[in-house]
Design a protein around this motif. Structure first.
Motif: not given
Length: 235
Positions: A38-40, A70-75, A77-88, A97-104
């Motif tokens: 994913p990060l690459a 976990g994958v989302l959190a890693a992305l 952290a590695a892409l601090p200038a990026t905003t993610i639009w997430l369809d989950g 809200a439950a997911l965001v709590r896991q992302l810090g």
């Protein structure tokens, strides 16, 4: 016109989406990078387009599984200038809200995409956009079938400031964008940021999308196949 690159995540890998037929998706083969990590892939797409936004479809969550936090959190952290639009596959505001709590703290850079195919009811839609004013609505359709248990297609009073017109049958199919549909949504939402999804083949299609009223378009396959050259991608 803003091009927003897309990655589809399945079991921790980036896959190629074709016509919304999720059971057939396979690991991505891209001319922009090697592998499906994913990060690459995300870095390659962001570099190629110059975008500060990355759209992610979490296919595990969309198909009833566990969100790939976990994958989302890693992305993030590695892409601090990026905003993610997430369809989950969010059924309501509490699911996001439950997911965001896991992302810090990095979860502040995630904008939820509440999809008409996933929202549980009209009340869930109203609550989602009330509690998350920066959220995006995805109006989902596959062929002639509207995917909409919440009634979002018919009730424009539910629509937030940003709306995606998602034609799943055209995703990865190089069939051209469904511009008549997009233009009809533009007439109903003249002040919204309107984002198309599905069908883009080349720069001419992007020009047609602008003429139909699109402000942005979600793109994956045309980028991976270099059908859009870097200089042809509007910035």
């Amino acid at each position: 016109m803003q091009v927003v690159p897309v990655i589809d995540l399945l079991a921790g890998e980036v896959v190629r989406a074709v016509r919304g037929e999720r059971s057939t998706y396979r690991p991505i083969h891209s001319a922009l990078c090697s592998g499906c990590e994913p990060l690459a892939v995300a870095r390659a797409l962001l570099d190629y387009t110059g975008s500060s936004i990355l759209y992610i479809a979490d296919l595990d969550a969309l198909t009833g599984g566990v969100p790939q936090a976990g994958v989302l959190a890693a992305l993030l952290a590695a892409l601090p200038a990026t905003t993610i639009w997430l369809d989950g596959g969010f059924r309501d505001a509490s699911a996001f809200a439950a997911l965001v709590r896991q992302l810090g703290a990095d979860g502040n850079r995630v904008a939820p995409v509440f999809a008409s195919e996933s929202l549980a009811s009209p009340q869930a839609a109203r609550d989602a956009f009330l509690h998350h004013p920066g959220a995006i609505l995805s109006l989902d359709r596959r062929g002639d079938q509207i995917l909409d248990p919440a009634g979002c297609w018919t009730d424009a009073s539910l629509w937030p400031a940003r709306v995606i017109v998602m034609t799943l049958e055209r995703v990865g199919a190089f069939a051209g964008p469904e511009l008549e549909l997009l233009a009809s949504i533009r007439r109903r939402a003249p002040g919204a940021m309107l984002i198309g999804a599905g069908g883009i083949r080349d720069a001419a299609d992007l020009d047609g999308a602008v003429a139909a009223g699109a402000d942005a378009w979600l793109v994956a396959s045309a980028l991976h196949d270099r059908r859009l050259a870097p200089h042809a991608v509007p910035r």
